[in-house]
Design a protein around this motif. Structure first.
Motif, PDB file in Angstrom:
ATOM      1  N   LEU A  58       0.847  -1.193  -0.068  1.00  0.00           N
ATOM      2  CA  LEU A  58       0.182   0.070  -0.167  1.00  0.00           C
ATOM      3  C   LEU A  58       0.864   1.278   0.196  1.00  0.00           C
ATOM      4  O   LEU A  58       0.576   2.236  -0.720  1.00  0.00           O
ATOM      5  CB  LEU A  58      -1.014  -0.147   1.142  1.00  0.00           C
ATOM      6  CG  LEU A  58      -1.752   1.364   1.464  1.00  0.00           C
ATOM      7  CD1 LEU A  58      -2.935   1.289   0.114  1.00  0.00           C
ATOM      8  CD2 LEU A  58      -2.721   1.175   2.533  1.00  0.00           C
ATOM      9  N   LEU A  59       1.883   1.340   0.871  1.00  0.00           N
ATOM     10  CA  LEU A  59       2.689   2.410   0.903  1.00  0.00           C
ATOM     11  C   LEU A  59       3.503   2.560  -0.363  1.00  0.00           C
ATOM     12  O   LEU A  59       3.958   3.645  -0.858  1.00  0.00           O
ATOM     13  CB  LEU A  59       3.719   2.351   2.152  1.00  0.00           C
ATOM     14  CG  LEU A  59       2.993   2.801   3.521  1.00  0.00           C
ATOM     15  CD1 LEU A  59       4.056   2.136   4.528  1.00  0.00           C
ATOM     16  CD2 LEU A  59       2.605   3.862   3.817  1.00  0.00           C
ATOM     17  N   GLY A 116       2.735   1.553  -3.381  1.00  0.00           N
ATOM     18  CA  GLY A 116       1.723   2.126  -4.459  1.00  0.00           C
ATOM     19  C   GLY A 116       1.306   3.669  -4.208  1.00  0.00           C
ATOM     20  O   GLY A 116       1.301   4.175  -5.252  1.00  0.00           O
ATOM     21  N   TRP A 117       1.319   3.961  -3.181  1.00  0.00           N
ATOM     22  CA  TRP A 117       1.033   5.410  -2.963  1.00  0.00           C
ATOM     23  C   TRP A 117       2.471   6.195  -3.326  1.00  0.00           C
ATOM     24  O   TRP A 117       2.355   7.298  -3.926  1.00  0.00           O
ATOM     25  CB  TRP A 117       0.884   5.922  -1.490  1.00  0.00           C
ATOM     26  CG  TRP A 117      -0.544   5.555  -1.006  1.00  0.00           C
ATOM     27  CD1 TRP A 117      -1.699   5.356  -1.713  1.00  0.00           C
ATOM     28  CD2 TRP A 117      -0.902   5.324   0.480  1.00  0.00           C
ATOM     29  NE1 TRP A 117      -2.691   5.193  -0.673  1.00  0.00           N
ATOM     30  CE2 TRP A 117      -2.175   5.215   0.494  1.00  0.00           C
ATOM     31  CE3 TRP A 117      -0.372   5.345   1.879  1.00  0.00           C
ATOM     32  CZ2 TRP A 117      -2.864   4.837   1.601  1.00  0.00           C
ATOM     33  CZ3 TRP A 117      -0.993   5.078   2.724  1.00  0.00           C
ATOM     34  CH2 TRP A 117      -2.396   4.888   2.698  1.00  0.00           C
ATOM     35  N   ALA A 118       3.633   5.647  -2.936  1.00  0.00           N
ATOM     36  CA  ALA A 118       4.996   6.497  -3.320  1.00  0.00           C
ATOM     37  C   ALA A 118       5.032   6.334  -4.886  1.00  0.00           C
ATOM     38  O   ALA A 118       5.417   7.326  -5.515  1.00  0.00           O
ATOM     39  CB  ALA A 118       6.192   5.824  -2.590  1.00  0.00           C
ATOM     40  N   GLU A 172       2.555   6.209  -7.131  1.00  0.00           N
ATOM     41  CA  GLU A 172       1.641   7.299  -7.489  1.00  0.00           C
ATOM     42  C   GLU A 172       1.889   8.710  -7.489  1.00  0.00           C
ATOM     43  O   GLU A 172       1.808   9.591  -8.492  1.00  0.00           O
ATOM     44  CB  GLU A 172       0.386   7.026  -7.038  1.00  0.00           C
ATOM     45  CG  GLU A 172      -0.837   7.699  -7.442  1.00  0.00           C
ATOM     46  CD  GLU A 172      -2.353   7.460  -6.967  1.00  0.00           C
ATOM     47  OE1 GLU A 172      -2.991   8.337  -6.780  1.00  0.00           O
ATOM     48  OE2 GLU A 172      -2.546   6.144  -6.480  1.00  0.00           O
ATOM     49  N   ALA A 173       2.665   9.248  -6.296  1.00  0.00           N
ATOM     50  CA  ALA A 173       3.193  10.364  -6.061  1.00  0.00           C
ATOM     51  C   ALA A 173       4.133  10.672  -7.005  1.00  0.00           C
ATOM     52  O   ALA A 173       4.212  11.783  -7.595  1.00  0.00           O
ATOM     53  CB  ALA A 173       3.491  10.379  -4.502  1.00  0.00           C
ATOM     54  N   GLY A 223       2.270  14.084  -8.008  1.00  0.00           N
ATOM     55  CA  GLY A 223       1.698  14.480  -6.918  1.00  0.00           C
ATOM     56  C   GLY A 223       0.357  15.653  -7.219  1.00  0.00           C
ATOM     57  O   GLY A 223      -0.041  15.801  -8.211  1.00  0.00           O
ATOM     58  N   HIS A 259      -5.428  14.986  -8.578  1.00  0.00           N
ATOM     59  CA  HIS A 259      -5.508  14.031  -9.887  1.00  0.00           C
ATOM     60  C   HIS A 259      -6.679  14.597 -10.754  1.00  0.00           C
ATOM     61  O   HIS A 259      -6.486  14.291 -11.938  1.00  0.00           O
ATOM     62  CB  HIS A 259      -5.879  12.696  -9.560  1.00  0.00           C
ATOM     63  CG  HIS A 259      -4.680  12.176  -8.521  1.00  0.00           C
ATOM     64  ND1 HIS A 259      -3.601  11.857  -9.039  1.00  0.00           N
ATOM     65  CD2 HIS A 259      -4.661  11.641  -7.422  1.00  0.00           C
ATOM     66  CE1 HIS A 259      -2.781  11.205  -8.184  1.00  0.00           C
ATOM     67  NE2 HIS A 259      -3.479  11.048  -7.006  1.00  0.00           N
TER      68      HIS A 259
END
Length: 175
Positions: free
Chosen positions: A22-23, A25-27, A29-30, A35, A38
């Protein structure tokens, strides 16, 4: 065998793995989305200028040169330089075949006239005699002139080069 501690470790391992994904994926995406929100439009990284059709300079016209026009100004000495492209597969000496048949006395010669060379059927069907006009058309696009020909050369796109080469071949001994 399965006590509370083992179950707790297994559940903790699964939850920890999901948290890492999860972390991650967030990283990702950012990093890749830049960032921010969206929903907003992002500016391009760089812009490539493309001229509009009809604006600016007119497109170059393709000039088709007829055989007569090209052959009227043909230069046999310049054709000798063009023949360097042919020399890898063809010889000018009578009876000396390479990958292709010899080109001794080729101008005005019957197609498939070299007895000890195996011509492709497509070439034999394309023409009867290697006239200057037939050679001019063949040298422009051998595969288009005689589909299925064994000659893999892509051809001479410059009409002047074709005419010069034919003039050079016509001045060889025996032509």
């Amino acid at each position: 065998m399965f006590d509370t501690m083992t179950m707790t470790k297994a559940l903790g391992g699964v939850c920890g793995t999901l948290l890492v994904f999860l972390l991650g994926g967030w990283a990702a995406e950012a990093i890749y989305s830049g960032g921010g929100d969206h929903g907003e439009d992002h500016a391009q990284g760089y812009v490539i200028e493309v001229p509009e059709a009809g604006d600016g300079e007119p497109a170059e016209e393709v000039v088709t040169v007829s055989f007569e026009e090209a052959f009227a100004v043909a230069d046999a000495s310049a054709g000798e330089g063009v023949f360097r492209n042919c020399r890898a597969c063809h010889a000018l000496d009578d009876g000396v075949n390479g990958v292709g048949p010899h080109l001794y006395d080729v101008v005005g010669r019957d197609v498939a006239a070299v007895g000890d060379y195996a011509y492709s059927g497509a070439l034999v069907e394309a023409a009867d005699v290697w006239s200057e006009e037939e050679l001019y058309a063949f040298l422009e696009d051998p595969a288009g002139y005689a589909p299925g020909t064994k000659m893999s050369y892509s051809g001479l796109s410059d009409p002047a080069d074709r005419a010069d080469l034919i003039a050079y071949l016509a001045t060889n001994p025996g032509s």
